[in-house]
Design a protein around this motif. Structure first.
Motif, PDB file in Angstrom:
ATOM      1  N   THR A 485      49.300  52.714  38.938  1.00 13.90           N
ATOM      2  CA  THR A 485      50.318  51.821  38.393  1.00 13.90           C
ATOM      3  C   THR A 485      49.798  50.390  38.391  1.00 13.90           C
ATOM      4  O   THR A 485      48.739  50.099  38.975  1.00 13.90           O
ATOM      5  N   PRO A 486      50.514  49.444  37.772  1.00 11.27           N
ATOM      6  CA  PRO A 486      50.051  48.046  37.799  1.00 11.27           C
ATOM      7  C   PRO A 486      49.817  47.515  39.213  1.00 11.27           C
ATOM      8  O   PRO A 486      48.877  46.748  39.442  1.00 11.27           O
ATOM      9  N   ASN A 487      50.662  47.910  40.147  1.00 15.62           N
ATOM     10  CA  ASN A 487      50.485  47.416  41.505  1.00 15.62           C
ATOM     11  C   ASN A 487      49.157  47.869  42.098  1.00 15.62           C
ATOM     12  O   ASN A 487      48.569  47.165  42.932  1.00 15.62           O
ATOM     13  N   ASP A 488      48.654  49.026  41.664  1.00 13.51           N
ATOM     14  CA  ASP A 488      47.409  49.551  42.226  1.00 13.51           C
ATOM     15  C   ASP A 488      46.202  48.696  41.835  1.00 13.51           C
ATOM     16  O   ASP A 488      45.313  48.469  42.654  1.00 13.51           O
ATOM     17  N   ILE A 489      46.149  48.216  40.596  1.00  7.21           N
ATOM     18  CA  ILE A 489      45.021  47.363  40.221  1.00  7.21           C
ATOM     19  C   ILE A 489      45.147  46.002  40.909  1.00  7.21           C
ATOM     20  O   ILE A 489      44.149  45.413  41.349  1.00  7.21           O
ATOM     21  N   LYS A 490      46.369  45.510  41.057  1.00  4.99           N
ATOM     22  CA  LYS A 490      46.567  44.237  41.754  1.00  4.99           C
ATOM     23  C   LYS A 490      46.145  44.339  43.213  1.00  4.99           C
ATOM     24  O   LYS A 490      45.409  43.477  43.725  1.00  4.99           O
ATOM     25  N   ARG A 491      46.563  45.404  43.887  1.00  4.05           N
ATOM     26  CA  ARG A 491      46.223  45.561  45.306  1.00  4.05           C
ATOM     27  C   ARG A 491      44.727  45.794  45.491  1.00  4.05           C
ATOM     28  O   ARG A 491      44.131  45.347  46.471  1.00  4.05           O
ATOM     29  N   THR A 492      44.099  46.473  44.541  1.00  4.35           N
ATOM     30  CA  THR A 492      42.653  46.673  44.630  1.00  4.35           C
ATOM     31  C   THR A 492      41.936  45.334  44.568  1.00  4.35           C
ATOM     32  O   THR A 492      41.019  45.057  45.355  1.00  4.35           O
ATOM     33  N   ALA A 493      42.352  44.475  43.629  1.00  5.42           N
ATOM     34  CA  ALA A 493      41.745  43.145  43.516  1.00  5.42           C
ATOM     35  C   ALA A 493      41.981  42.327  44.786  1.00  5.42           C
ATOM     36  O   ALA A 493      41.108  41.556  45.217  1.00  5.42           O
ATOM     37  N   GLU A 494      43.161  42.475  45.380  1.00  6.65           N
ATOM     38  CA  GLU A 494      43.450  41.752  46.623  1.00  6.65           C
ATOM     39  C   GLU A 494      42.569  42.242  47.760  1.00  6.65           C
ATOM     40  O   GLU A 494      42.056  41.455  48.562  1.00  6.65           O
ATOM     41  N   ARG A 495      42.380  43.559  47.842  1.00  2.00           N
ATOM     42  CA  ARG A 495      41.557  44.113  48.929  1.00  2.00           C
ATOM     43  C   ARG A 495      40.100  43.690  48.781  1.00  2.00           C
ATOM     44  O   ARG A 495      39.414  43.440  49.775  1.00  2.00           O
ATOM     45  N   VAL A 496      39.634  43.637  47.546  1.00  2.00           N
ATOM     46  CA  VAL A 496      38.246  43.245  47.310  1.00  2.00           C
ATOM     47  C   VAL A 496      38.033  41.767  47.617  1.00  2.00           C
ATOM     48  O   VAL A 496      37.054  41.379  48.271  1.00  2.00           O
ATOM     49  N   SER A 497      38.950  40.920  47.174  1.00  2.00           N
ATOM     50  CA  SER A 497      38.728  39.470  47.239  1.00  2.00           C
ATOM     51  C   SER A 497      39.356  38.790  48.445  1.00  2.00           C
ATOM     52  O   SER A 497      38.869  37.757  48.912  1.00  2.00           O
ATOM     53  N   GLY A 498      40.478  39.323  48.927  1.00  2.00           N
ATOM     54  CA  GLY A 498      41.226  38.646  49.972  1.00  2.00           C
ATOM     55  C   GLY A 498      42.252  37.667  49.430  1.00  2.00           C
ATOM     56  O   GLY A 498      42.968  37.016  50.194  1.00  2.00           O
ATOM     57  N   ALA A 499      42.362  37.562  48.110  1.00  4.93           N
ATOM     58  CA  ALA A 499      43.320  36.631  47.495  1.00  4.93           C
ATOM     59  C   ALA A 499      44.702  37.266  47.408  1.00  4.93           C
ATOM     60  O   ALA A 499      44.846  38.485  47.344  1.00  4.93           O
ATOM     61  N   ASN A 500      45.735  36.426  47.391  1.00  8.44           N
ATOM     62  CA  ASN A 500      47.095  36.889  47.110  1.00  8.44           C
ATOM     63  C   ASN A 500      47.325  36.810  45.604  1.00  8.44           C
ATOM     64  O   ASN A 500      47.215  35.736  45.003  1.00  8.44           O
ATOM     65  N   LEU A 501      47.683  37.935  44.987  1.00  7.53           N
ATOM     66  CA  LEU A 501      47.748  37.997  43.524  1.00  7.53           C
ATOM     67  C   LEU A 501      49.063  38.545  42.994  1.00  7.53           C
ATOM     68  O   LEU A 501      49.163  38.831  41.793  1.00  7.53           O
ATOM     69  N   ASP A 502      50.072  38.667  43.840  1.00 10.19           N
ATOM     70  CA  ASP A 502      51.340  39.210  43.344  1.00 10.19           C
ATOM     71  C   ASP A 502      51.945  38.308  42.275  1.00 10.19           C
ATOM     72  O   ASP A 502      52.511  38.784  41.290  1.00 10.19           O
ATOM     73  N   TRP A 503      51.829  36.994  42.460  1.00 10.23           N
ATOM     74  CA  TRP A 503      52.328  36.045  41.467  1.00 10.23           C
ATOM     75  C   TRP A 503      51.682  36.279  40.103  1.00 10.23           C
ATOM     76  O   TRP A 503      52.330  36.145  39.064  1.00 10.23           O
TER      77      TRP A 503
END
Length: 628
Positions: A485-503
């Motif tokens: 789902t969309p949340n899965d690509i967002k959370r993957t990017a967060e896990r890789v980078s450490g950035a907060n990306l929900d916004w």
């Protein structure tokens, strides 16, 4: 082949079991079908056995099937949509001259005769041998089960079906404009997806599909003069011939024999498609990385050279996608002339075969790219079309640029231009819009393909190129053979980078908030200090971190980076050869920002926001300031 299939089953079973233990589950549907095609009437009959496993925590008392062929009938929802949408698909309408200055669109579906329509009808539906009530509602079959399917339970559905292949209107059908006789997409009763959101029994109105993972065992009996290609591995190539047989094997079909039965097996796919024609050329290209490519195209002297040239290019593209995203998990992929444009299917694509070489390679690049973003990462295309179309466009543009001798710095420039034009037109709708609910087809296309692609390209701007490419690979590795789902690509990017990306996910996909920053003012310091003050403003609602390039009159350069407070992140310097200063962060609540450059204004030549061009600022005219 048997070893590969067994390994595929093992990996997938392990993946599903592991993910279920962590709260994820998905249904499973294993098909066995036998179908007989009458090439004179374009009608077919078949039997289907479907072993369905309910891995959910719900007790199911109903199930739903898709009957896509029923859309191609006058008065269908698809027909009504064609007649009401402002910009109908040009392939699905005829232009009718009203007067010297005016034309109108006429639905091709509305003009289909009884022997030209498509249909798919079901009979004798049984669940574990007991009759069940099956109600046909145009393109959906509603089945009230003979007995509930409990959580964790497996049941067997059997049914008979009969269909008619429509004159090709869109994707599937017969006798398309390039002369391909049978494009058999969306041709069989296909069980709808049931997931954590419930049933996805979407009627076939415009576009996009969703399916249940499973194994297919399909036997197709057809006139012996037809050559087939499609999903799955042909099990009886030494009986069929047509360049499917083993090397050195000579296949002779008795003259008295009227038909051949083609037996295909496809492990862990969520759809099954095939095409057939009496005049196909079938080329087989083996690669050194384990995937055999099949090319089926018309024996038309005007196109043969292009198809031959495209074959090694396809090998290069497949290898590039393997390296960029992850290993293609099947041992076969088929490129088949058979569509009315291009459409991705499991282990194959149906595409137009005529036109320019560049166009042919481009459509192969896109549709084959879908093998990763849709046919291994099986997102819900109807609800999140931007994930499959946009992400595929991303690797398509990377791949085509890789093949090109004259590489460009930003292969995504066209997508930025298209999105910005749409955003400024007032006709944009959020990416969360269902694929069937866009007011105009143009809005759907630009949103899904271009804005969806920009979701990834802007991740490069946000977290850096290295983190973006790590995100793409990790997303594929962790979610292959699943329904991300969309949340899965967002959370993957967060896990890789450490950035907060929900916004970022929220603003870019669920709203019409736009990015618009500007250089408001550049002034020399008033206290005699040799400094220059720069005032920036956020005009659009959507926040972003800001990269700034300062070019000096002496030819030197310097960059400044303004982190976005809500990201809690500072990216690596994208241009390490240029000195960079990290400034204090910028909070969204304050639309204004001020910083100083430790040089006089007269020493400055130009100041530029986002020199990379990776931030989709919808009004970029105020993103640079030249000092004369």
């Amino acid at each position: 082949m048997k070893k590969f299939i067994a390994l595929s089953f093992f990996i997938t079973s392990f993946s599903t079991s592991f993910s279920q233990s962590n709260g994820y589950w998905q249904q499973k549907a294993d098909y066995k079908m036998e179908v007989s095609m009458d090439v004179k009437t374009y009608q077919y009959k078949g039997k289907q056995e479907l072993i369905y496993t309910n891995n959910s925590s719900d007790t199911l008392r109903k199930v739903f099937y898709h009957l896509y062929n029923n859309a191609f009938q006058p008065g269908s929802e698809m027909d009504m949509r064609l007649q009401s949408v402002k910009d109908p698909d040009g392939r699905m309408v005829n232009k009718i001259k009203v007067d010297d200055k005016t034309t109108k669109n006429e639905s091709r579906i509305a003009k289909l005769l009884p022997n030209e329509i498509g249909y798919l009808h079901i009979s004798n539906f049984k669940q574990d041998g007991q009759s069940a009530v099956a109600k046909e509602v145009e393109t959906i079959l509603e089945v009230t089960l003979a007995k509930p399917i409990l959580p964790g339970q497996t049941t067997t559905f059997t049914l008979d079906f009969e269909g008619q292949v429509p004159i090709q209107i869109r994707r599937s059908g017969r006798n398309n404009k390039e002369g391909v006789e049978l494009s058999m997409a969306q041709w069989y009763p296909k069980i709808a997806e049931f997931d954590f959101e419930g049933w996805h029994a979407d009627p076939y109105i415009a576009r996009e599909f969703h399916g249940v993972w499973g194994n297919f065992d399909v036997k197709i009996t057809i006139d012996k003069n037809y050559l087939l290609g499609g999903t799955g591995y042909l099990q009886n190539g030494n009986e069929i011939g047509y360049n499917y047989q083993n090397e050195g094997v000579i296949v002779k079909i008795p003259k008295k024999q009227k038909t051949l039965t083609w037996h295909f097996v496809a492990p862990m796919v969520h759809d099954f498609t095939w095409a057939a024609d009496k005049n196909y050329i079938h080329d087989v290209v083996k690669t050194d990385f384990g995937t055999t490519l099949h090319f089926l195209y018309k024996n038309n002297p005007k196109i043969i050279e292009n198809w031959k040239i495209a074959q090694p290019k396809t090998v290069q593209l497949l290898n590039f996608f393997n390296t960029t995203v992850g290993k293609y998990p099947y041992e076969q992929y088929s490129v088949i002339q058979g569509g009315d444009g291009g459409m991705e299917y499991a282990m194959c694509t149906l595409i137009l075969g005529e036109g320019t070489l560049q166009g042919l390679i481009g459509v192969i690049a896109h549709e084959m790219g879908h093998s990763w973003f849709q046919h291994v990462l099986a997102t819900n295309e109807s609800k999140h079309s931007w994930m499959d179309e946009g992400f595929t466009s991303f690797i398509e543009d990377l791949g085509v640029n890789e093949l090109d001798e004259k590489k460009v710095a930003n292969p995504f420039a066209g997508a930025y231009k298209a999105y910005i034009n749409l955003a400024n037109s007032g006709k944009e709708q959020p990416l969360s819009t269902h694929a069937d609910r866009y007011d105009e087809n143009r809005s759907y296309s630009i949103a899904s393909y271009s804005k969806g692609e920009l979701f990834l390209t802007q991740l490069e701007y946000l977290i850096g190129k290295e983190n973006l490419m790590k995100t793409v690979k990790r997303f594929y590795s962790e979610f292959k053979f699943k329904h991300p789902t969309p949340n899965d690509i967002k959370r993957t990017a967060e896990r890789v980078s450490g950035a907060n990306l929900d916004w970022y996910l929220t603003d870019w996909t669920k709203t019409l908030n736009t990015i618009d920053y500007g250089i408001k003012n550049v002034e020399s310091a008033t206290d005699g200090v040799k400094k220059t003050g720069v005032s920036l403003e956020r005009i659009g609602r959507m926040p972003m971190p800001i990269d700034i390039l300062v070019e000096y009159t002496d030819g030197t350069k310097e960059t400044f980076y303004i982190p976005l407070r809500m990201m809690s992140f500072e990216k690596e310097n994208p241009t390490p050869e240029i000195k960079r200063t990290i400034l204090k962060d910028w909070a969204w609540g304050n639309p204004n920002y001020f910083f100083e450059i430790d040089k006089e204004k007269t020493a400055i030549k130009k100041i530029t926001i986002d020199p990379s061009g990776l931030m989709a600022d919808v009004k970029p005219d105020n993103n640079s300031y030249e000092i004369k």
